[in-house]
Design a protein around this motif. Structure first.
Motif, PDB file in Angstrom:
ATOM      1  N   THR A  97      34.051  32.053  60.554  1.00  0.00           N
ATOM      2  CA  THR A  97      32.926  32.264  59.640  1.00  0.00           C
ATOM      3  C   THR A  97      32.816  33.727  59.228  1.00  0.00           C
ATOM      4  O   THR A  97      32.685  34.056  58.044  1.00  0.00           O
ATOM      5  CB  THR A  97      31.608  31.809  60.294  1.00  0.00           C
ATOM      6  N   ASN A  98      32.865  34.613  60.232  1.00  0.00           N
ATOM      7  CA  ASN A  98      32.723  36.047  59.957  1.00  0.00           C
ATOM      8  C   ASN A  98      33.886  36.601  59.152  1.00  0.00           C
ATOM      9  O   ASN A  98      33.699  37.412  58.241  1.00  0.00           O
ATOM     10  CB  ASN A  98      32.583  36.821  61.270  1.00  0.00           C
ATOM     11  N   VAL A  99      35.101  36.162  59.501  1.00  0.00           N
ATOM     12  CA  VAL A  99      36.284  36.624  58.765  1.00  0.00           C
ATOM     13  C   VAL A  99      36.191  36.180  57.314  1.00  0.00           C
ATOM     14  O   VAL A  99      36.455  36.964  56.388  1.00  0.00           O
ATOM     15  CB  VAL A  99      37.579  36.093  59.426  1.00  0.00           C
ATOM     16  N   SER A 100      35.832  34.910  57.130  1.00  0.00           N
ATOM     17  CA  SER A 100      35.720  34.388  55.760  1.00  0.00           C
ATOM     18  C   SER A 100      34.702  35.194  54.956  1.00  0.00           C
ATOM     19  O   SER A 100      34.951  35.568  53.809  1.00  0.00           O
ATOM     20  CB  SER A 100      35.305  32.910  55.794  1.00  0.00           C
ATOM     21  N   HIS A 101      33.544  35.466  55.575  1.00  0.00           N
ATOM     22  CA  HIS A 101      32.483  36.207  54.871  1.00  0.00           C
ATOM     23  C   HIS A 101      32.917  37.640  54.582  1.00  0.00           C
ATOM     24  O   HIS A 101      32.767  38.139  53.460  1.00  0.00           O
ATOM     25  CB  HIS A 101      31.215  36.200  55.721  1.00  0.00           C
ATOM     26  N   ASP A 102      33.464  38.317  55.616  1.00  0.00           N
ATOM     27  CA  ASP A 102      33.800  39.733  55.457  1.00  0.00           C
ATOM     28  C   ASP A 102      34.977  39.957  54.506  1.00  0.00           C
ATOM     29  O   ASP A 102      35.059  40.988  53.845  1.00  0.00           O
ATOM     30  CB  ASP A 102      34.117  40.349  56.823  1.00  0.00           C
ATOM     31  N   LEU A 103      35.890  38.994  54.445  1.00  0.00           N
ATOM     32  CA  LEU A 103      37.021  39.132  53.523  1.00  0.00           C
ATOM     33  C   LEU A 103      36.615  38.731  52.103  1.00  0.00           C
ATOM     34  O   LEU A 103      37.104  39.300  51.124  1.00  0.00           O
ATOM     35  CB  LEU A 103      38.203  38.271  53.986  1.00  0.00           C
ATOM     36  N   ARG A 104      35.723  37.760  52.009  1.00  0.00           N
ATOM     37  CA  ARG A 104      35.335  37.268  50.686  1.00  0.00           C
ATOM     38  C   ARG A 104      34.526  38.298  49.908  1.00  0.00           C
ATOM     39  O   ARG A 104      34.671  38.422  48.685  1.00  0.00           O
ATOM     40  CB  ARG A 104      34.521  35.982  50.854  1.00  0.00           C
ATOM     41  N   THR A 105      33.681  39.072  50.619  1.00  0.00           N
ATOM     42  CA  THR A 105      32.799  40.016  49.934  1.00  0.00           C
ATOM     43  C   THR A 105      33.563  41.048  49.107  1.00  0.00           C
ATOM     44  O   THR A 105      33.342  41.175  47.896  1.00  0.00           O
ATOM     45  CB  THR A 105      31.870  40.712  50.947  1.00  0.00           C
ATOM     46  N   PRO A 106      34.501  41.821  49.714  1.00  0.00           N
ATOM     47  CA  PRO A 106      35.246  42.795  48.883  1.00  0.00           C
ATOM     48  C   PRO A 106      36.188  42.114  47.898  1.00  0.00           C
ATOM     49  O   PRO A 106      36.405  42.612  46.790  1.00  0.00           O
ATOM     50  CB  PRO A 106      36.028  43.617  49.915  1.00  0.00           C
ATOM     51  N   LEU A 107      36.741  40.962  48.288  1.00  0.00           N
ATOM     52  CA  LEU A 107      37.676  40.269  47.399  1.00  0.00           C
ATOM     53  C   LEU A 107      36.965  39.784  46.137  1.00  0.00           C
ATOM     54  O   LEU A 107      37.516  39.858  45.024  1.00  0.00           O
ATOM     55  CB  LEU A 107      38.305  39.087  48.143  1.00  0.00           C
ATOM     56  N   THR A 108      35.728  39.318  46.280  1.00  0.00           N
ATOM     57  CA  THR A 108      34.938  38.885  45.122  1.00  0.00           C
ATOM     58  C   THR A 108      34.700  40.054  44.168  1.00  0.00           C
ATOM     59  O   THR A 108      34.811  39.908  42.942  1.00  0.00           O
ATOM     60  CB  THR A 108      33.586  38.303  45.584  1.00  0.00           C
ATOM     61  N   SER A 109      34.382  41.225  44.748  1.00  0.00           N
ATOM     62  CA  SER A 109      34.156  42.416  43.920  1.00  0.00           C
ATOM     63  C   SER A 109      35.429  42.824  43.188  1.00  0.00           C
ATOM     64  O   SER A 109      35.399  43.158  41.994  1.00  0.00           O
ATOM     65  CB  SER A 109      33.660  43.579  44.789  1.00  0.00           C
ATOM     66  N   ILE A 110      36.547  42.801  43.913  1.00  0.00           N
ATOM     67  CA  ILE A 110      37.831  43.180  43.295  1.00  0.00           C
ATOM     68  C   ILE A 110      38.153  42.261  42.127  1.00  0.00           C
ATOM     69  O   ILE A 110      38.500  42.718  41.023  1.00  0.00           O
ATOM     70  CB  ILE A 110      38.959  43.132  44.351  1.00  0.00           C
ATOM     71  N   LEU A 111      38.030  40.952  42.370  1.00  0.00           N
ATOM     72  CA  LEU A 111      38.328  39.984  41.305  1.00  0.00           C
ATOM     73  C   LEU A 111      37.380  40.143  40.121  1.00  0.00           C
ATOM     74  O   LEU A 111      37.792  40.024  38.953  1.00  0.00           O
ATOM     75  CB  LEU A 111      38.233  38.558  41.869  1.00  0.00           C
ATOM     76  N   GLY A 112      36.109  40.438  40.421  1.00  0.00           N
ATOM     77  CA  GLY A 112      35.121  40.599  39.349  1.00  0.00           C
ATOM     78  C   GLY A 112      35.450  41.776  38.445  1.00  0.00           C
ATOM     79  O   GLY A 112      35.438  41.647  37.199  1.00  0.00           O
ATOM     80  N   TYR A 113      35.756  42.942  39.040  1.00  0.00           N
ATOM     81  CA  TYR A 113      36.054  44.130  38.226  1.00  0.00           C
ATOM     82  C   TYR A 113      37.406  44.011  37.520  1.00  0.00           C
ATOM     83  O   TYR A 113      37.567  44.478  36.385  1.00  0.00           O
ATOM     84  CB  TYR A 113      36.014  45.387  39.094  1.00  0.00           C
ATOM     85  N   LEU A 114      38.382  43.375  38.198  1.00  0.00           N
ATOM     86  CA  LEU A 114      39.678  43.172  37.538  1.00  0.00           C
ATOM     87  C   LEU A 114      39.539  42.216  36.349  1.00  0.00           C
ATOM     88  O   LEU A 114      40.235  42.358  35.336  1.00  0.00           O
ATOM     89  CB  LEU A 114      40.709  42.634  38.542  1.00  0.00           C
ATOM     90  N   GLU A 115      38.636  41.231  36.493  1.00  0.00           N
ATOM     91  CA  GLU A 115      38.399  40.309  35.374  1.00  0.00           C
ATOM     92  C   GLU A 115      37.777  41.045  34.190  1.00  0.00           C
ATOM     93  O   GLU A 115      38.148  40.794  33.029  1.00  0.00           O
ATOM     94  CB  GLU A 115      37.485  39.179  35.842  1.00  0.00           C
ATOM     95  N   LEU A 116      36.843  41.981  34.479  1.00  0.00           N
ATOM     96  CA  LEU A 116      36.251  42.776  33.408  1.00  0.00           C
ATOM     97  C   LEU A 116      37.319  43.601  32.689  1.00  0.00           C
ATOM     98  O   LEU A 116      37.321  43.705  31.459  1.00  0.00           O
ATOM     99  CB  LEU A 116      35.173  43.710  33.982  1.00  0.00           C
ATOM    100  N   ILE A 117      38.219  44.172  33.489  1.00  0.00           N
ATOM    101  CA  ILE A 117      39.294  44.982  32.895  1.00  0.00           C
ATOM    102  C   ILE A 117      40.236  44.100  32.087  1.00  0.00           C
ATOM    103  O   ILE A 117      40.649  44.446  30.973  1.00  0.00           O
ATOM    104  CB  ILE A 117      40.057  45.736  34.001  1.00  0.00           C
ATOM    105  N   ASP A 118      40.590  42.935  32.660  1.00  0.00           N
ATOM    106  CA  ASP A 118      41.533  42.040  31.990  1.00  0.00           C
ATOM    107  C   ASP A 118      40.965  41.520  30.669  1.00  0.00           C
ATOM    108  O   ASP A 118      41.715  41.316  29.699  1.00  0.00           O
ATOM    109  CB  ASP A 118      41.848  40.867  32.922  1.00  0.00           C
ATOM    110  N   ASN A 119      39.640  41.349  30.601  1.00  0.00           N
ATOM    111  CA  ASN A 119      39.002  40.860  29.369  1.00  0.00           C
ATOM    112  C   ASN A 119      38.544  41.997  28.451  1.00  0.00           C
ATOM    113  O   ASN A 119      37.813  41.756  27.489  1.00  0.00           O
ATOM    114  CB  ASN A 119      37.804  39.970  29.723  1.00  0.00           C
ATOM    115  N   ASP A 120      38.984  43.230  28.797  1.00  0.00           N
ATOM    116  CA  ASP A 120      38.641  44.424  27.992  1.00  0.00           C
ATOM    117  C   ASP A 120      37.130  44.612  27.848  1.00  0.00           C
ATOM    118  O   ASP A 120      36.641  45.071  26.806  1.00  0.00           O
ATOM    119  CB  ASP A 120      39.282  44.326  26.600  1.00  0.00           C
ATOM    120  N   LYS A 121      36.397  44.271  28.882  1.00  0.00           N
ATOM    121  CA  LYS A 121      34.941  44.419  28.835  1.00  0.00           C
ATOM    122  C   LYS A 121      34.530  45.778  29.409  1.00  0.00           C
ATOM    123  O   LYS A 121      33.854  45.853  30.439  1.00  0.00           O
ATOM    124  CB  LYS A 121      34.267  43.274  29.586  1.00  0.00           C
TER     125      LYS A 121
END
Length: 367
Positions: A149-173
């Motif tokens: 549970t803890n590993v899933s939560h702790d890994l998901r938090t930064p990974l979600t942020s990374i994917l979110g900002y990379l998506e903004l960059i990929d969509n030229d936003k």
């Protein structure tokens, strides 16, 4: 099987039978003598009574009556002597049956003086060990669940942020290059945190492995600490923290894996930098105590609440969860440190009050 114990129990049984026989015989003899006296007195005092007794003796076999009386008395004494023992045997048997049905919480009553007392004691010890094993198994299952549970939560938090900002960059936003760099920088920092989490998790898993091989060598604790402190100088300057060392004159030599012990020291210093909020100094002290090298890492920031002290070395435990993201901690640093110290047959504990927080390590010195 212990023959001496068998002979002892056999002798005890024979002795009980002998005592019962003697008591029955004596009691029967006393009754017989009393009856004789009673009859003698009755015959002397009354002719009618003597005639009744005379006629009764012609029709009644007093020898058989005496034998029957002896048997009754023997059985009565046997019952008195054996009742408690048989009752205890039945009680032990009932508890054993309950245990066989899965009611392992029940303990067998112990009677140290009874023949079955030692068996009851041994069975209670087995029950206690079984209960501990079941509890440890449950705790292990709970630990696995919490770990996932803890590993899933702790890994998901930064990974979600990374994917979110990379998506903004990929969509030229993004408005301009400054915003683009800002997004990239955030993704980079989150990636570093993700790398730290994965690395700490990997290290913790290795340290918990009892088959882990240590590359032990003779090392000087003071020299190793000096090297670790020098590597932290840039971080001390960045945080405006002064690291003061108070090393003993004793040559503290231990046999240990230098890389892993250095990792333990690094984790404690990092913990002091990240979580010793408000501290201006980090002190590192060494001394010799009996046959142990004692290392203390001290910070003068906010104290650890007393309620958190017993759990401070548990994996993924954070005193202040709201600061964990900011501080960059994985929640595994102190757990890894404890595992390293225990692998080297040492111990670690913490003392914290409003004046200071000190982590104390004890490692066995070379004899």
């Amino acid at each position: 099987m212990k023959k001496r114990l068998i002979y002892k129990l056999e002798l005890k049984v024979v002795f009980n039978i002998f005592i019962t026989f003697i008591l029955s015989t004596l009691t029967t003899a006393v009754i017989y003598i009393m009856c004789k006296l009673f009859l003698a007195i009755g015959i002397v005092g009354s002719q009618l009574f003597s005639k009744v007794i005379y006629k009764a003796m012609q029709y009644v076999d007093f020898t058989k009556i005496i034998i029957a009386l002896w048997i009754i008395i023997f059985i009565s004494y046997s019952h008195l002597l054996l009742y408690k023992k048989i009752k205890y045997f039945v009680e032990v048997d009932e508890h054993m049956e309950a245990i066989a049905q899965g009611k392992i919480a029940e303990k067998i009553p112990e009677q140290p003086k009874a023949e079955l007392g030692k068996i009851a004691k041994n069975m209670n010890e087995i029950i206690e060990k079984l209960n501990k094993s079941i509890e440890e198994e449950r705790r292990a299952e709970q630990t696995k669940y919490e770990l996932i549970t803890n590993v899933s939560h702790d890994l998901r938090t930064p990974l979600t942020s990374i994917l979110g900002y990379l998506e903004l960059i990929d969509n030229d936003k993004y408005k301009d290059e400054v915003t683009l760099r800002y997004y990239v920088n955030i993704a980079y920092e989150k990636s570093k945190r993700l790398n730290t989490l994965i690395d700490d998790l990997f290290q913790y898993t290795i340290m918990r492995n009892s088959t882990l091989k240590l590359n032990k060598e003779l090392i000087n604790v003071i020299e190793l600490l000096n090297q670790v402190v020098l590597e932290f100088n840039p971080q001390f300057r960045k945080k405006n923290i002064e690291c003061r060392t108070y090393f003993s004159e004793d040559k503290l030599l231990i046999v240990a894996d230098a890389v892993k012990v250095a990792r333990a020291f690094e984790n404690l210093i990092t913990n002091g930098i990240n979580y010793g909020s408000g501290t201006e100094y980090i002190d590192i002290c060494t001394r010799k105590e009996n046959n142990s090298a004692v290392i203390e890492v001290i910070n003068y920031g906010e104290p650890i609440p007393s309620i958190d002290v017993p759990f401070i070395f548990e994996r993924f435990y954070r005193v202040e969860k709201s600061r964990s993201e900011f501080a960059g901690g994985s929640g595994l640093g102190l757990a890894i440190t404890k595992s390293i110290i225990e692998l080297h047959e040492g111990e670690i504990f913490v003392e914290s009050n409003y004046e200071r927080t000190v982590f104390i390590i004890k490692l066995p010195l070379v004899s």
